[in-house]
Design an enzyme around this catalytic site. Sequence first.
Site, PDB file in Angstrom:
ATOM      1  NE  ARG A  79      19.677 -21.942  10.180  1.00 43.53           N
ATOM      2  CZ  ARG A  79      20.425 -21.440  10.173  1.00 43.53           C
ATOM      3  NH1 ARG A  79      20.754 -20.167  10.246  1.00 43.53           N
ATOM      4  NH2 ARG A  79      21.732 -21.804   9.820  1.00 43.53           N
ATOM      5  CE1 TYR A 106      -0.004 -15.630  27.822  1.00 44.24           C
ATOM      6  CE2 TYR A 106       1.880 -15.172  26.620  1.00 44.24           C
ATOM      7  CZ  TYR A 106       0.808 -16.328  26.983  1.00 44.24           C
ATOM      8  OH  TYR A 106       0.878 -17.628  26.726  1.00 44.24           O
ATOM      9  CG  ASP A 155       1.919  -8.117  22.416  1.00 43.43           C
ATOM     10  OD1 ASP A 155       0.939  -8.199  21.466  1.00 43.43           O
ATOM     11  OD2 ASP A 155       2.244  -9.029  23.110  1.00 43.43           O
ATOM     12  CE  LYS A 204      -3.182 -15.737  21.637  1.00 46.48           C
ATOM     13  NZ  LYS A 204      -1.705 -16.323  21.510  1.00 46.48           N
TER      14      LYS A 204
END
Length: 386
Positions: free
Chosen positions: A45, A97, A169, A194
Amino acid sequence: MHDHSLEVHGCNHHDATGAISTPIYLSATFRHPGFKQSTGYDYGRVANPTRDELEATLTLLEQGGRSWAVSSGMAAINLVFLLFNAGDHVLLSEDLYGGTVRLANDVYSQYGIEFEYIDTSDFELVASHVKANTCAIFIETPSNPMMYISDIRRLAGLAHAHDALLIVDNTFLSPHCQKPLPLGADIVVHSGTKYLCGHNDIIAGFVTVKEKDSAIAEKIEFFVKSEGPNMSAMDAWLMLRSIKTLGIRVERQEANALQIAKWLRTQPRVTQVYYPGLPEHPGYALQKSQATGFGGMLSFKVESAALAQALLGRLKLISFAESLGGVESLLTYPLVQTHAEMPPELLQRTGLDDTLLRLSVGIEDVTDIIDDLDQALNGQSEEVCK
């Protein structure tokens, strides 16, 4: 090294085997040589060699200081929102978004953080709304889905003059086409699902900061270690493989998008086309000054909601689906998909209505894409695929 070469080779230093492809380290834990000794890897992790390779590659592409690869784009945005405190004021692009709006309005606003939505393509308007407690300006450029272009350089200067952060972004363009950090931004986020992935088979997110040894980087590192949104080793390897073709994919998608945008302008049933690569787009000159491309995303309006909805059912080559950036062309109906939770006042202000469609242009032959749009838009019945 130029982007095409960075994308192919990344930070692979090649291990003792000489493997061209970075190995996938699936181990959850790592053996210590001795007491208080470490190989640099203790628990998966906290650090993983495959994920480290991916993070270093993205840092180079964004020309930043440090990156984190996490489980989704929303996980990346959440890490950034964790930097805000009660009493802070945050300015966000009003064309944004819907998931980002949901996270701000329905989750973080309950902790006493004030979120204000504004047309960030209007610099003077943004400047007039900065307050003494403004801690950040968060923008999408091009914006989703109306394709507004915001001035990264000027907004960075404005933010820094008020001891605030500029957060960008960069999902729509990817670092191959736009690098906000050298333009002055402090943090870049991506939905890696994306363009960085490009094949619609990985859910992923990234955060990149300008300075490696900074208070911001230290905080994000602490959040990642404490909350554990890290990307898996397998997904990190798949992302490394995907990034190798990033440049050739996005350049093909952009070339297709420009041809499609020009064709859409000629269609009587199309009332508006939104693509920053068209010279008449109000952000065209600005986009050319701060990016090396216009991207593969475009939106357009048709003459009625009934036509928009009927068109979606006629598609043959293009898929009616959410998401974007993959090699397959996707058509989305933002009002009921990606932006379903947008407040009505923001929809009205941005012009997002029931006649708007958003097209993520793929790498198919552009003639086939246009033929499919033509038959769907004009009610033709010919088969696109024989």
